[in-house]
Design a protein around this motif. Sequence first.
Motif, PDB file in Angstrom:
ATOM      1  N   GLY A   1      13.413  -4.316  -8.076  1.00  0.00           N
ATOM      2  CA  GLY A   1      12.996  -5.444  -7.260  1.00  0.00           C
ATOM      3  C   GLY A   1      11.609  -5.958  -7.576  1.00  0.00           C
ATOM      4  O   GLY A   1      11.011  -5.650  -8.607  1.00  0.00           O
ATOM      5  N   HIS A   2      11.062  -6.728  -6.638  1.00  0.00           N
ATOM      6  CA  HIS A   2       9.795  -7.427  -6.838  1.00  0.00           C
ATOM      7  C   HIS A   2       8.633  -6.786  -6.107  1.00  0.00           C
ATOM      8  O   HIS A   2       7.522  -7.325  -6.131  1.00  0.00           O
ATOM      9  N   VAL A   3       8.849  -5.637  -5.459  1.00  0.00           N
ATOM     10  CA  VAL A   3       7.812  -4.984  -4.650  1.00  0.00           C
ATOM     11  C   VAL A   3       7.227  -3.810  -5.435  1.00  0.00           C
ATOM     12  O   VAL A   3       7.968  -2.936  -5.918  1.00  0.00           O
ATOM     13  N   TYR A   4       5.904  -3.792  -5.546  1.00  0.00           N
ATOM     14  CA  TYR A   4       5.189  -2.749  -6.269  1.00  0.00           C
ATOM     15  C   TYR A   4       4.371  -1.916  -5.283  1.00  0.00           C
ATOM     16  O   TYR A   4       3.637  -2.474  -4.456  1.00  0.00           O
ATOM     17  N   GLU A   5       4.461  -0.614  -5.375  1.00  0.00           N
ATOM     18  CA  GLU A   5       3.553   0.242  -4.616  1.00  0.00           C
ATOM     19  C   GLU A   5       2.228   0.316  -5.361  1.00  0.00           C
ATOM     20  O   GLU A   5       2.205   0.443  -6.592  1.00  0.00           O
ATOM     21  N   ALA A   6       1.121   0.283  -4.626  1.00  0.00           N
ATOM     22  CA  ALA A   6      -0.196   0.274  -5.253  1.00  0.00           C
ATOM     23  C   ALA A   6      -1.202   0.968  -4.345  1.00  0.00           C
ATOM     24  O   ALA A   6      -0.968   1.142  -3.137  1.00  0.00           O
ATOM     25  N   ASP A   7      -2.306   1.349  -4.913  1.00  0.00           N
ATOM     26  CA  ASP A   7      -3.385   1.989  -4.153  1.00  0.00           C
ATOM     27  C   ASP A   7      -4.242   0.900  -3.522  1.00  0.00           C
ATOM     28  O   ASP A   7      -5.326   0.552  -4.025  1.00  0.00           O
ATOM     29  N   LEU A   8      -3.739   0.341  -2.440  1.00  0.00           N
ATOM     30  CA  LEU A   8      -4.420  -0.735  -1.722  1.00  0.00           C
ATOM     31  C   LEU A   8      -4.931  -0.229  -0.380  1.00  0.00           C
ATOM     32  O   LEU A   8      -4.242   0.540   0.306  1.00  0.00           O
TER      33      LEU A   8
ATOM     34  N   PRO B   1       0.826  -1.208   0.000  1.00  0.00           N
ATOM     35  CA  PRO B   1       0.000   0.000   0.000  1.00  0.00           C
ATOM     36  C   PRO B   1       0.860   1.257   0.000  1.00  0.00           C
ATOM     37  O   PRO B   1       1.802   1.387   0.785  1.00  0.00           O
ATOM     38  N   ARG B   2       0.512   2.195  -0.840  1.00  0.00           N
ATOM     39  CA  ARG B   2       1.337   3.382  -1.042  1.00  0.00           C
ATOM     40  C   ARG B   2       1.447   4.225   0.231  1.00  0.00           C
ATOM     41  O   ARG B   2       2.474   4.867   0.476  1.00  0.00           O
ATOM     42  N   ASP B   3       0.406   4.265   1.029  1.00  0.00           N
ATOM     43  CA  ASP B   3       0.392   5.141   2.204  1.00  0.00           C
ATOM     44  C   ASP B   3       0.781   4.431   3.491  1.00  0.00           C
ATOM     45  O   ASP B   3       0.711   5.034   4.572  1.00  0.00           O
ATOM     46  N   LEU B   4       1.192   3.170   3.405  1.00  0.00           N
ATOM     47  CA  LEU B   4       1.422   2.412   4.633  1.00  0.00           C
ATOM     48  C   LEU B   4       2.544   3.000   5.473  1.00  0.00           C
ATOM     49  O   LEU B   4       2.418   3.117   6.695  1.00  0.00           O
ATOM     50  N   ARG B   5       3.633   3.388   4.857  1.00  0.00           N
ATOM     51  CA  ARG B   5       4.763   3.880   5.655  1.00  0.00           C
ATOM     52  C   ARG B   5       4.422   5.186   6.366  1.00  0.00           C
ATOM     53  O   ARG B   5       4.925   5.456   7.463  1.00  0.00           O
ATOM     54  N   HIS B   6       3.565   6.021   5.766  1.00  0.00           N
ATOM     55  CA  HIS B   6       3.163   7.267   6.429  1.00  0.00           C
ATOM     56  C   HIS B   6       2.356   6.961   7.689  1.00  0.00           C
ATOM     57  O   HIS B   6       2.531   7.625   8.725  1.00  0.00           O
TER      58      HIS B   6
END
Length: 525
Positions: free
Chosen positions: A505-512, A350-355
């Motif tokens: 890498g293999h990790v994609y940011e997405a609107d989840l 999820p794009r906003d998870l780290r925030h």
Amino acid sequence: MDRSSLATRPMSIQELIERASKFEWNPRINFKYWARAAETLHREGKAYLLDRNLPQAFIVLFRYSILVADHLRTHPEAKDPDNRRLARPLQHRLPDVLATLEDIKPEIRESYEQWTRLSSTRRDPARSGRLHAHTSSTSSATHHDVLDPALAWNYQSPTEILDIRDREHQDLAVDLAKKEMRRRRLAGSWGPDVSKYRDQGPPSADDTDLRRQMELARRQLDQSQSYGGGSSYDDDVVTPTNYSYPSIRRSSPARHEPIPAPLSVPQGPRPLPPRPPKGPPLVAPLSPKKPPPRPQKEPLASYNNATEYTPDLETAPARPPKTLDEPKRVTFAPNRYLENGEPLRPVFLPRDLRHSFLKKASRNTERGLEMCGLLCGVLINNALFINHLLIPDQKCTANTCDTESEEDIWKFCDDKDVIIIGWIHTHPTQTCFLSSRDQHTQSGYQAMLNESVAIVCAPRYEPSWGAFRLTNPPGLGEILRCSDPAVFHEHECKNPYVEALQPAGHVYEADLDFQVEDIRKQKGY
């Protein structure tokens, strides 16, 4: 949507056993990480059974049986009371896992035998037997031949295999995951029906190793009754009554799932009328509420565009009839690989998870204390989707953070039906990198889940965050063999970890969508 050309040949039972057995057991990794790995393997197996991806389900469940029956009991921390409690439900689940392995063997064997028969009829058997694997031109494993059981050809349930590099396919993966997660929330707990694989027939020669492994596990169970009888576990330790771990249930399949294919299908290019039964039916009778299956009007089309794996129409087996409510099966192929050639499934973050995590960690950050969270999610269509940020009990210092109350973490994963895909932590006074201590922590996550990701947030520096994985080789192997007791120390290899985010890498940011769950007993330190 066109079928892709990413399918690989099916693997035999013996090949799957060899793949499942290929992992490095290292007792230096904390017991809790190995126990987590076993729990993750079980949930992965459930997910692959639900997707009817039987070869991959066989690998992870067989690996579970080896880890639980052979290795956990020998761990030097196995006598700790907390670890005994963690091991107990894993051991209790073992008989169901072993039964499931036996249940799914016939269909795996049948697909392999069908492929073998088709290959022998082609003009160029050597060409049709050649491994056809997809590798990205930017992948570090372009020199490897990769046989991915998750993408195996299956005449009974053909699957569209999509290239995750395509942006449209990335969007499709997220859309399908959202739909499936919504369905699971509405349906509650779920579990695939494995009783449909009961008609096994006589054992084949390639079953010997599996049966020996299973018999060994059964003897251990008979002798110990929950790791007693000379094992590292005491019999008087019972699982806490406030939660229970799921087993692979033999419940009826959901009505939207495809009707399982027969173990033997009549061959020929023309549709055949149903034959009178010779014995008990291999497929459960249809519910009166469901429409009857439509007859197959034409032979099975080319499974994909790969000439190596496109059977001739004259020899292709007819596909079993589809029901009106059978969904289209989709699998997403990896486009990144470990340095040893093993595929890495895509991970959607999820794009906003780290925030959200930084807001939770702000109080600790102001005090100069590290803080961590766990990245939890689900496996859908051979891709991993993070949908929960878990903040567990932990011990925080200026340079370290360690999770505590492992049973609470397991209860959360059980309640939400998620697996731990990685972790996130702060560096309040340091730059964005993986310290030697972080590398050892990551090795515990990555020992059984190659795709595990470590996210570091360094709010006072640029770059302010990064996502990493250990190289394998050399990073993971060297760290697993490292016995240096110092909190911080040097490792000999020059590239122990690499960037995990796209495009490298293999990790994609997405609107989840995701949920933040703080289960700490004390919310600040």
